[in-house]
Design a protein around this motif. Structure first.
Motif, short mmCIF file in Angstrom:
data_model
loop_
_atom_site.label_atom_id
_atom_site.label_comp_id
_atom_site.label_asym_id
_atom_site.label_seq_id
_atom_site.Cartn_x
_atom_site.Cartn_y
_atom_site.Cartn_z
N GLN A 33 -17.86 47.23 77.37
CA GLN A 33 -17.93 47.97 76.11
C GLN A 33 -16.89 49.08 76.06
N HIS A 34 -16.72 49.78 77.17
CA HIS A 34 -15.92 51.00 77.17
C HIS A 34 -14.62 50.84 77.95
N PHE A 35 -14.05 49.65 77.91
CA PHE A 35 -12.67 49.38 78.33
C PHE A 35 -12.50 49.37 79.85
N ALA A 36 -12.91 50.44 80.55
CA ALA A 36 -12.85 50.51 82.01
C ALA A 36 -11.43 50.32 82.54
N LEU A 37 -10.43 50.82 81.81
CA LEU A 37 -9.06 50.77 82.29
C LEU A 37 -8.84 51.88 83.32
N TRP A 38 -7.90 51.67 84.23
CA TRP A 38 -7.53 52.71 85.18
C TRP A 38 -6.59 53.69 84.49
N PRO A 39 -6.99 54.94 84.30
CA PRO A 39 -6.20 55.88 83.50
C PRO A 39 -4.87 56.27 84.11
N HIS A 40 -4.74 56.14 85.44
CA HIS A 40 -3.51 56.56 86.13
C HIS A 40 -2.48 55.44 86.19
N GLN A 64 0.63 47.86 84.60
CA GLN A 64 0.05 48.01 85.93
C GLN A 64 -1.44 47.68 85.93
N ASN A 65 -2.15 48.04 84.86
CA ASN A 65 -3.56 47.67 84.75
C ASN A 65 -3.75 46.17 84.80
N VAL A 123 -6.06 45.34 76.02
CA VAL A 123 -5.56 45.40 77.40
C VAL A 123 -6.63 44.91 78.37
N GLY A 124 -7.89 45.30 78.11
CA GLY A 124 -8.98 44.83 78.94
C GLY A 124 -9.10 43.32 78.95
N ILE A 125 -8.89 42.70 77.81
CA ILE A 125 -8.93 41.24 77.73
C ILE A 125 -7.77 40.64 78.52
N ALA A 126 -6.57 41.20 78.36
CA ALA A 126 -5.41 40.71 79.11
C ALA A 126 -5.64 40.86 80.61
N ARG A 127 -6.24 41.98 81.00
CA ARG A 127 -6.50 42.22 82.42
C ARG A 127 -7.47 41.18 82.98
#
Length: 274
Positions: A107-114, A119-120, A168-172
């Motif tokens: 739901q909330h993306f969970a991407l690495w902010p750094h 890179q994600n 981006v989450g889907i691509a990851r």
């Protein structure tokens, strides 16, 4: 255990890619899943609907072994999820490798902010699957083009909109080349004007034959993109049907009440996250 039904399989699919059998999960005294069984054929898009608290999100988290089930088992392509051949719960390393076969979009993306967008997408294939970096980079760039974000590849997540972050989450998730893709209310945290761009990517994946289990409150998407609707309530599967049959004539009173409340209009429904 109160498992109400085994959902029907499509014809000519003797061996499902996902087989969930008699799955139960409690949190303290609260029984969230009560003997749930679900089979998903290769190439199916199964949309899981139901009111808040029905166990939808817990089901996905158990399939990916983020939550450990109390009983029952999960097979992916005939291999047991979360448990080794000796019947022992997998190590963290084994679980990480297993999850490369089951992508999950939260739901909330969970991407690495750094990490940048690129890179994600590259992180897990390089560091978990140990694949060559140049090969992974080329595939990641192609995936970002697919979700319409190649021009954002060097941007950090903080500079993206919610819809962009979810794409981006889907691509990851796709970068791991999973056999199964799980979506847990992927649009519930988005502003209404951003929902469409995420659903468009998901519709394309369904059209291309990606095997997906989607917990969603987007009734129009479920009607248009699903191969099958699974309706849950109080930790059990109450009904399983083709979208046309489910939306035009649900067979249970609980499903009829749900549709009267949430599917009376084609627009997106209120959030129903479990």
């Amino acid at each position: 255990m109160n498992n109400m039904m085994n959902p029907p399989m499509p014809p000519n699919e003797a061996q499902p890619i996902l087989n969930v059998a008699s799955l139960s999960k409690s949190f303290g005294s609260l029984r969230v899943l009560d003997g749930v069984s679900l089979r998903v054929a290769r190439g199916e898009t199964v949309c899981v609907l139901g009111p808040s608290g029905s166990g939808k999100s817990t089901l996905l988290r158990c399939i990916n072994w983020i939550e450990r089930p109390d009983s029952g088992h999960i097979l992916l392509d005939g291999h047991q999820v979360g448990v080794s051949s000796g019947g022992v719960v997998m190590s963290d390393r084994e679980l990480a490798l297993m999850r490369t076969r089951i992508g999950m979009v939260f739901q909330h993306f969970a991407l690495w902010p750094h990490l940048t967008v690129l890179q994600n997408v590259m992180e897990a294939p390089v560091h978990v699957q140990r694949r060559p970096k140049d090969e992974v980079r080329a595939e990641a760039e192609a995936l970002l083009r697919r979700v319409g974000l190649h021009e954002k590849r060097d941007v950090f997540p903080a500079r993206l909109s919610g819809g962009q972050k979810q794409r981006v989450g889907i691509a990851r998730a796709l970068a791991m080349k999973p056999a199964l893709l799980l979506f847990d209310e992927p649009t519930s945290a988005l502003d209404p004007e951003l929902v469409g761009e995420v659903l468009a990517v998901m519709r394309d994946l369904a059209h291309d034959g990606m095997t997906m289990v989607v917990v969603t409150h987007e009734m129009a998407f479920a009607r248009e993109a699903a191969s099958r609707i699974v309706f849950m309530d109080l930790g059990v599967i109450v009904e399983s049907a083709h979208p046309e049959a489910f939306f035009s004539g649900p067979t249970t009173e609980r499903a009829r009440q749900f549709l009267l409340r949430y599917a009376s209009a084609p627009a997106a429904s209120p959030s129903l996250s479990a």
